[in-house]
Scaffold this motif. Structure first.
Motif, short mmCIF file in Angstrom:
data_model
loop_
_atom_site.label_atom_id
_atom_site.label_comp_id
_atom_site.label_asym_id
_atom_site.label_seq_id
_atom_site.Cartn_x
_atom_site.Cartn_y
_atom_site.Cartn_z
N ARG A 147 0.81 -1.22 0.00
CA ARG A 147 0.00 0.00 0.00
C ARG A 147 0.84 1.27 0.00
N PHE A 148 2.03 1.19 0.57
CA PHE A 148 2.92 2.35 0.66
C PHE A 148 4.33 1.93 0.25
N HIS A 149 5.04 2.85 -0.41
CA HIS A 149 6.44 2.63 -0.77
C HIS A 149 7.24 3.80 -0.26
N THR A 150 8.32 3.53 0.46
CA THR A 150 9.20 4.60 0.92
C THR A 150 10.43 4.65 0.02
N THR A 151 10.99 5.84 -0.10
CA THR A 151 12.22 6.02 -0.87
C THR A 151 13.15 6.93 -0.09
N PRO A 152 14.44 6.90 -0.28
CA PRO A 152 15.16 6.00 -1.18
C PRO A 152 15.24 4.59 -0.61
N MET A 153 15.65 3.64 -1.45
CA MET A 153 15.73 2.25 -1.02
C MET A 153 16.88 2.09 -0.03
N LYS A 213 16.92 -0.88 2.02
CA LYS A 213 16.86 -2.29 2.43
C LYS A 213 16.14 -2.45 3.77
N TRP A 214 15.04 -1.75 3.93
CA TRP A 214 14.26 -1.81 5.16
C TRP A 214 13.06 -2.74 5.07
N THR A 215 12.89 -3.45 3.96
CA THR A 215 11.64 -4.18 3.74
C THR A 215 11.26 -5.07 4.91
N ARG A 216 12.19 -5.82 5.46
CA ARG A 216 11.85 -6.71 6.57
C ARG A 216 11.35 -5.91 7.77
N GLU A 217 12.04 -4.84 8.10
CA GLU A 217 11.63 -4.01 9.23
C GLU A 217 10.30 -3.33 8.94
N MET A 218 10.11 -2.87 7.71
CA MET A 218 8.88 -2.16 7.36
C MET A 218 7.66 -3.08 7.43
N LYS A 219 7.83 -4.35 7.11
CA LYS A 219 6.72 -5.28 7.19
C LYS A 219 6.18 -5.38 8.61
N GLN A 220 7.02 -5.09 9.59
CA GLN A 220 6.62 -5.17 11.00
C GLN A 220 5.49 -4.19 11.32
N TYR A 221 5.35 -3.14 10.53
CA TYR A 221 4.28 -2.17 10.78
C TYR A 221 2.91 -2.74 10.44
N GLY A 222 2.87 -3.78 9.61
CA GLY A 222 1.62 -4.46 9.31
C GLY A 222 0.63 -3.65 8.49
N CYS A 223 1.10 -2.65 7.74
CA CYS A 223 0.18 -1.83 6.95
C CYS A 223 0.52 -1.84 5.47
N GLY A 224 1.33 -2.75 5.02
CA GLY A 224 1.65 -2.88 3.61
C GLY A 224 2.70 -1.90 3.12
N VAL A 225 3.61 -1.47 3.98
CA VAL A 225 4.66 -0.54 3.56
C VAL A 225 5.88 -1.33 3.09
N ARG A 226 6.48 -0.88 1.99
CA ARG A 226 7.66 -1.52 1.43
C ARG A 226 8.71 -0.46 1.14
N ASN A 227 9.94 -0.90 1.01
CA ASN A 227 11.06 -0.01 0.69
C ASN A 227 11.81 -0.64 -0.47
N GLU A 228 11.23 -0.55 -1.68
CA GLU A 228 11.75 -1.25 -2.84
C GLU A 228 12.12 -0.33 -4.01
N ILE A 229 11.87 0.96 -3.90
CA ILE A 229 12.10 1.88 -5.02
C ILE A 229 13.35 2.70 -4.73
N ASP A 230 14.31 2.60 -5.62
CA ASP A 230 15.56 3.33 -5.44
C ASP A 230 15.48 4.67 -6.17
N TRP A 231 14.84 5.64 -5.56
CA TRP A 231 14.68 6.97 -6.13
C TRP A 231 15.27 7.96 -5.15
N GLN A 232 16.16 8.80 -5.63
CA GLN A 232 16.86 9.76 -4.77
C GLN A 232 16.26 11.16 -4.85
N GLY A 233 15.14 11.33 -5.52
CA GLY A 233 14.51 12.63 -5.64
C GLY A 233 14.85 13.36 -6.92
N ASP A 234 15.73 12.80 -7.73
CA ASP A 234 16.10 13.42 -9.00
C ASP A 234 15.23 12.85 -10.11
#
Length: 93
Positions: free
Chosen positions: A47-53, A55-76
């Protein structure tokens, strides 16, 4: 069980190692089960994607709300599209 079939007599040290390994495995399995429960009722939801990538996916799953950290975008450049339509992009840095 195989130890006795091969006529090997395990000693106290052997039993101690096996008992310790079983206890550690149980402790780890309890932790992993709790981690899985923390993922919430829809563990595969994105449901949510955080950036920049970071490698927090395992920790982010702990929130239980569908947040992932898979997009490597630096704002440019152009804002990236999430892999799932309707997902929110949350810049985190």
């Amino acid at each position: 069980n195989d130890a006795w079939a091969k006529e090997v007599e395990p000693d106290v040290e052997c039993y101690s190692h096996v008992i310790r390994a079983c206890r550690e495995a149980k402790d780890q399995s309890t932790k992993l089960l709790q981690e899985l429960r923390n993922w919430g009722p829809a563990p595969t939801a994105k449901r949510f994607h955080t950036t920049p990538m970071l490698k927090w996916t395992r920790e982010m799953k702990q929130y239980g709300c569908g947040v992932r950290n898979e997009i490597d975008w630096q704002g440019d450049g152009a804002i990236p599209h999430c892999s799932v339509a309707g997902s929110w992009l949350l810049p985190s840095q």
